[in-house]
Design a protein around this motif. Sequence first.
Motif, PDB file in Angstrom:
ATOM      1  N   MET A   1      42.063  44.284  43.405  1.00 43.60           N
ATOM      2  CA  MET A   1      41.722  43.257  42.443  1.00 43.60           C
ATOM      3  C   MET A   1      40.194  43.158  42.365  1.00 43.60           C
ATOM      4  O   MET A   1      39.519  43.073  43.391  1.00 43.60           O
ATOM      5  N   SER A   2      39.677  43.183  41.140  1.00 49.70           N
ATOM      6  CA  SER A   2      38.222  43.102  40.948  1.00 49.70           C
ATOM      7  C   SER A   2      37.726  41.691  41.264  1.00 49.70           C
ATOM      8  O   SER A   2      38.512  40.744  41.345  1.00 49.70           O
ATOM      9  N   SER A   3      36.422  41.560  41.441  1.00 52.77           N
ATOM     10  CA  SER A   3      35.858  40.225  41.723  1.00 52.77           C
ATOM     11  C   SER A   3      36.111  39.276  40.555  1.00 52.77           C
ATOM     12  O   SER A   3      36.356  38.086  40.746  1.00 52.77           O
TER      13      SER A   3
ATOM     14  N   ALA B   1      41.742  34.174  39.183  1.00 52.15           N
ATOM     15  CA  ALA B   1      42.950  33.776  39.911  1.00 52.15           C
ATOM     16  C   ALA B   1      42.686  32.497  40.712  1.00 52.15           C
ATOM     17  O   ALA B   1      43.537  31.599  40.766  1.00 52.15           O
ATOM     18  N   ALA B   2      41.512  32.383  41.324  1.00 44.88           N
ATOM     19  CA  ALA B   2      41.164  31.178  42.088  1.00 44.88           C
ATOM     20  C   ALA B   2      41.055  29.965  41.172  1.00 44.88           C
ATOM     21  O   ALA B   2      41.506  28.867  41.521  1.00 44.88           O
ATOM     22  N   VAL B   3      40.458  30.154  40.004  1.00 48.82           N
ATOM     23  CA  VAL B   3      40.344  29.051  39.043  1.00 48.82           C
ATOM     24  C   VAL B   3      41.730  28.616  38.594  1.00 48.82           C
ATOM     25  O   VAL B   3      42.049  27.424  38.549  1.00 48.82           O
TER      26      VAL B   3
END
Length: 188
Positions: free
Chosen positions: A1-3, A9-11
């Motif tokens: 998974m790219s940065s 995803a975190a958001v």
Amino acid sequence: MSSREQILAAVKKNQPDTAALPSLQGLAGDMPSTPEAYRKVLESLGGSLFEITDAAQVPALLAQHYPHLERVVFADDKREWVNEDPHRLENVDMAVVTGQWGVAENGAIWLTENDIAVRVLPFICQHLAIILPRERILATMHNAYEKIGAPQTGFGVFIAGPSKTADIEQSLVLGAHGAKSLVVFVLG
């Protein structure tokens, strides 16, 4: 998974729970949705109002109350001017348009590009006349936004006039950035 994907995803994972919008009940006030209430506010803003029974009365009333007009443009009759370069509308003395909704609490009238044909028309004319059906006067902006709903056109504006500013040497100037006068014809 790219940065980038990690951040998104975190958001997404940390979104707040959805909540219902607060009720606006009680904010509407007790302003009546009558031509008399609308007139009182409009005249306090420097505008004027005539009650008419037929839109055909407008040209005669304009000739009587604005005898100096040379170029009058009716937005409903686009045949003569709608394809002009908007800059050529600078010599319009009076533009006559039909409004969709009037708001008694602040004297504003809702116009869209469907009503005015050329967006600059109500702002570039020297004087502005708006025909407003009597049954289209609403009490408050809350009522107006309920009626307007989601935008149906690319451009819409509430106009309450005439335009004015008081920041020039502490004196009130009418028509500083728009029409010098506003007359509303309440039809019904």
